[in-house]
Scaffold this motif. Structure first.
Motif, PDB file in Angstrom:
ATOM      1  N   ALA A   1       0.967  -1.082  -0.021  1.00 38.50           N
ATOM      2  CA  ALA A   1      -0.114  -0.013   0.050  1.00 38.50           C
ATOM      3  C   ALA A   1       0.798   1.152  -0.084  1.00 38.50           C
ATOM      4  O   ALA A   1       0.353   2.222  -0.759  1.00 38.50           O
ATOM      5  N   MET A   2       2.074   1.210   0.796  1.00 39.30           N
ATOM      6  CA  MET A   2       2.736   2.419   1.175  1.00 39.30           C
ATOM      7  C   MET A   2       3.611   2.550  -0.437  1.00 39.30           C
ATOM      8  O   MET A   2       3.690   3.554  -0.982  1.00 39.30           O
ATOM      9  N   GLY A   3       4.452   1.650  -0.651  1.00 41.32           N
ATOM     10  CA  GLY A   3       5.235   1.661  -1.694  1.00 41.32           C
ATOM     11  C   GLY A   3       4.523   2.180  -3.080  1.00 41.32           C
ATOM     12  O   GLY A   3       4.963   2.872  -3.987  1.00 41.32           O
ATOM     13  N   SER A   4       3.110   1.417  -3.292  1.00 36.72           N
ATOM     14  CA  SER A   4       2.588   2.371  -4.461  1.00 36.72           C
ATOM     15  C   SER A   4       2.249   3.579  -4.348  1.00 36.72           C
ATOM     16  O   SER A   4       2.248   4.358  -5.335  1.00 36.72           O
ATOM     17  N   ALA A   5       1.820   4.181  -3.267  1.00 37.79           N
ATOM     18  CA  ALA A   5       1.454   5.523  -2.952  1.00 37.79           C
ATOM     19  C   ALA A   5       2.571   6.335  -3.242  1.00 37.79           C
ATOM     20  O   ALA A   5       2.714   7.447  -3.947  1.00 37.79           O
ATOM     21  N   LEU A   6       3.917   5.784  -2.826  1.00 39.82           N
ATOM     22  CA  LEU A   6       5.010   6.743  -3.212  1.00 39.82           C
ATOM     23  C   LEU A   6       5.358   6.582  -4.718  1.00 39.82           C
ATOM     24  O   LEU A   6       5.781   7.869  -5.331  1.00 39.82           O
ATOM     25  N   ALA A   7       5.430   5.484  -5.248  1.00 37.04           N
ATOM     26  CA  ALA A   7       5.691   5.381  -6.743  1.00 37.04           C
ATOM     27  C   ALA A   7       4.656   6.365  -7.468  1.00 37.04           C
ATOM     28  O   ALA A   7       4.988   6.917  -8.300  1.00 37.04           O
ATOM     29  N   ASP A   8       3.346   6.342  -7.004  1.00 42.51           N
ATOM     30  CA  ASP A   8       2.341   7.015  -7.600  1.00 42.51           C
ATOM     31  C   ASP A   8       2.629   8.611  -7.603  1.00 42.51           C
ATOM     32  O   ASP A   8       2.530   9.123  -8.417  1.00 42.51           O
ATOM     33  N   ALA A   9       3.109   9.184  -6.349  1.00 38.13           N
ATOM     34  CA  ALA A   9       3.530  10.284  -6.451  1.00 38.13           C
ATOM     35  C   ALA A   9       4.670  10.954  -7.419  1.00 38.13           C
ATOM     36  O   ALA A   9       4.685  11.951  -7.947  1.00 38.13           O
ATOM     37  N   LEU A  10       5.739  10.002  -7.435  1.00 42.03           N
ATOM     38  CA  LEU A  10       6.684  10.027  -7.977  1.00 42.03           C
ATOM     39  C   LEU A  10       6.394  10.373  -9.694  1.00 42.03           C
ATOM     40  O   LEU A  10       6.747  11.110 -10.492  1.00 42.03           O
ATOM     41  N   LEU A  11       5.666   9.375 -10.204  1.00 43.34           N
ATOM     42  CA  LEU A  11       4.762   9.184 -11.373  1.00 43.34           C
ATOM     43  C   LEU A  11       4.212  10.471 -11.732  1.00 43.34           C
ATOM     44  O   LEU A  11       4.449  11.357 -12.847  1.00 43.34           O
TER      45      LEU A  11
ATOM     46  N   PRO B   1      -1.099   5.616   3.730  1.00 44.88           N
ATOM     47  CA  PRO B   1      -0.917   5.709   2.256  1.00 44.88           C
ATOM     48  C   PRO B   1      -1.631   6.712   1.407  1.00 44.88           C
ATOM     49  O   PRO B   1      -1.084   7.505   0.701  1.00 44.88           O
ATOM     50  N   HIS B   2      -2.944   6.959   1.828  1.00 47.77           N
ATOM     51  CA  HIS B   2      -3.892   8.018   1.034  1.00 47.77           C
ATOM     52  C   HIS B   2      -3.429   9.202   1.374  1.00 47.77           C
ATOM     53  O   HIS B   2      -3.710  10.398   0.809  1.00 47.77           O
ATOM     54  N   MET B   3      -2.619   9.296   2.544  1.00 48.58           N
ATOM     55  CA  MET B   3      -2.215  10.970   2.899  1.00 48.58           C
ATOM     56  C   MET B   3      -0.924  11.177   2.184  1.00 48.58           C
ATOM     57  O   MET B   3      -0.511  12.440   2.101  1.00 48.58           O
TER      58      MET B   3
ATOM     59  N   VAL C   1      17.399   4.736  -5.748  1.00 48.05           N
ATOM     60  CA  VAL C   1      16.589   3.271  -5.366  1.00 48.05           C
ATOM     61  C   VAL C   1      15.719   3.559  -4.072  1.00 48.05           C
ATOM     62  O   VAL C   1      16.401   3.791  -2.915  1.00 48.05           O
ATOM     63  N   ILE C   2      14.620   3.385  -3.890  1.00 49.62           N
ATOM     64  CA  ILE C   2      13.580   3.461  -2.797  1.00 49.62           C
ATOM     65  C   ILE C   2      13.252   2.101  -2.164  1.00 49.62           C
ATOM     66  O   ILE C   2      12.489   1.440  -3.219  1.00 49.62           O
ATOM     67  N   ALA C   3      13.371   1.787  -1.138  1.00 43.74           N
ATOM     68  CA  ALA C   3      13.042   0.604  -0.738  1.00 43.74           C
ATOM     69  C   ALA C   3      11.921   0.735   0.439  1.00 43.74           C
ATOM     70  O   ALA C   3      11.919   1.604   1.225  1.00 43.74           O
TER      71      ALA C   3
END
Ligand code: FVH
Length: 292
Positions: free
Chosen positions: A17-27, A127-129, A67-69
Motif C-alpha cells: 500500500a505504501m510503496g505504491s502510493a510513493l511510486a504514484d506520487a513520483l509518477l 498511504p492515502h495521505m 533506489v527507494i526501498a
C-alpha cells in the motif's frame, strides 16, 4: 504523468500500500519510475500511469540512480538487497521501511561498507495521505542525499532531516507512534467505559476527539517543566491531585479491564511513594526514564 525537466531515474522496490502510493506520487510529478514487487501483478495500475515494471529487483536497481526501498521490515530489506550490494554500489538508497533505530544504523553501516549512499526515512502518514497536507516524512543519514533529493522527497510530504546518525529518523518515528498508540488505547478505554450504558463508540468519539485535541495544548507546558527539570512549579496539577483511583474504580464498576489506566496510575504512584506527591504531573517522566 506530467513532463519534468528535472526527472530523476528512480526505482521503487516494494509495491504494498505504501510503496505504491510513493511510486504514484513520483509518477504524477513526472519522474521516470521503475517499480518492482516480489509478487507479480501489483504494478499494473502504476504501469497504466507510466511506470516501467522490472522483472527482478536487480533489474530495478540497475535502471535507477536512486533506489527507494519500501518493504515489510528490516529482514525483508536485507533479503532483497543483500544479493544486490554490488549493483547498488555507487547508487543511492533511501529506505523508508519501518525499522528500529538499531536496524537503521545497521543498514547504514552495511550500505557504507558496500559503497552505497544511504538515507533512512520514517513515514508519518498512511498511504492515502502521501502527497497531501498532513503527510510528513522524517529522514536521517547522508545529508548529501537528503539535500540532493529534497524536492523529490517533498512530493511525499513535509520532509525533515535530523542528522547523520541514520537511527534518528526511526527513533523519532517510533517515539511519535508510542504517543499515538497510548492515546488510542486511552480513547478505546473511554469507549469501553461508556459502552455498558449503551453509548456507541462513534458517539463517544465525537466527544473524545475535541477533548483530546484541546488537551494536546498541555504538551508544551509539560515540556517546559521537563526541560527545566523543576517539577515544583505551581501552575501544574500535582501528582496527589492526579490520583486516578476514581477512574480505576469506575472502570471496575463498569466491568471492564483497568490495565490502561492502571499503567498511568503506577507511574504516578512511584513518584508519590518517592515523596514527590506535591510536584507536578510531568514528573511521571521520571518513572518512565527509570524503569521500576
Ligand atoms: N501502510 C501504512 O499505513 C504504514 C505507514 C507508516 C509506514 N509504514 C511502513 O511502510 C512499509 C511498507 O508498508 P506497506 O503498507 O506498503 O506494507 P504492505 O502493504 O504489507 O506491503 C509490504 C511489501 O513488502 C513486500 N515484502 C514483504 N516481505 C518481503 C520479502 N521477504 N521479500 C520481498 N518483498 C517483501 C511485500 O511484497 P509482496 O508480499 O506483495 O510480494 C509488499 O510489497 C512497512 O515497513 C510499514 O511499516 C506503512
Amino acid at each position: 504523468m506530467t513532463t519534468n525537466n528535472n526527472s530523476v531515474q528512480v526505482s521503487v522496490l516494494g509495491l504494498g500500500a505504501m510503496g505504491s502510493a510513493l511510486a504514484d506520487a513520483l509518477l504524477k510529478a513526472g519522474h521516470a519510475t521503475t517499480v518492482w514487487n516480489r509478487t507479480p501483478g501489483k504494478a499494473d495500475a502504476l504501469v497504466a500511469r507510466g511506470a516501467q515494471v522490472a522483472a527482478t529487483a536487480g533489474d530495478a536497481v540497475r535502471s535507477g540512480r536512486l533506489v527507494i526501498a519500501c518493504l515489510l521490515d528490516h529482514a525483508s530489506v536485507h533479503e532483497v538487497l543483500d544479493p544486490l550490494a554490488d549493483e547498488l554500489a555507487g547508487r543511492t538508497l533511501i529506505n523508508v521501511t519501518t525499522t528500529s533505530p538499531a536496524e537503521s544504523r545497521e543498514l547504514a553501516a552495511w550500505a557504507a561498507r558496500a559503497g552505497i549512499a544511504y538515507l533512512d526515512g520514517g513515514i508519518m502518514a498512511v498511504p492515502h495521505m502521501i502527497g497531501r497536507p498532513g503527510s510528513s516524512v522524517l529522514y536521517s543519514g547522508s545529508a548529501d542525499v537528503f539535500h540532493q533529493y529534497e524536492p523529490l522527497l517533498e512530493l511525499w510530504g513535509a520532509s525533515t532531516y535530523f542528522g547523520e546518525d541514520a537511527g534518528l529518523a526511526s527513533l523519532y518515528d517510533l517515539a511519535l507512534l508510542a504517543g499515538m498508540y497510548v492515546m488510542f488505547a486511552g480513547f478505546l478505554h473511554g469507549a469501553a467505559m461508556v459502552a455498558p450504558v449503551g453509548v456507541t463508540a462513534s458517539e463517544f468519539a465525537t466527544r473524545a476527539a475535541p477533548w483530546l485535541t484541546a488537551m494536546t495544548g498541555a504538551f508544551q507546558g509539560f515540556a517546559e517543566v521537563v526541560d527545566g527539570g523543576d517539577y515544583t512549579v505551581e501552575r501544574q496539577q500535582s501528582l496527589l491531585f492526579s490520583d486516578l483511583g476514581h477512574i480505576l474504580a469506575a472502570s471496575a464498576d463498569q466491568g471492564i479491564s483497568t490495565e490502561v489506566v492502571a499503567m498511568v496510575q503506577r507511574l504516578i504512584r512511584r513518584q508519590i511513594d518517592a515523596g514527590h506527591g506535591e510536584e507536578g504531573f510531568a514528573r511521571i517522566i521520571e518513572s518512565i526514564k527509570q524503569p521500576g
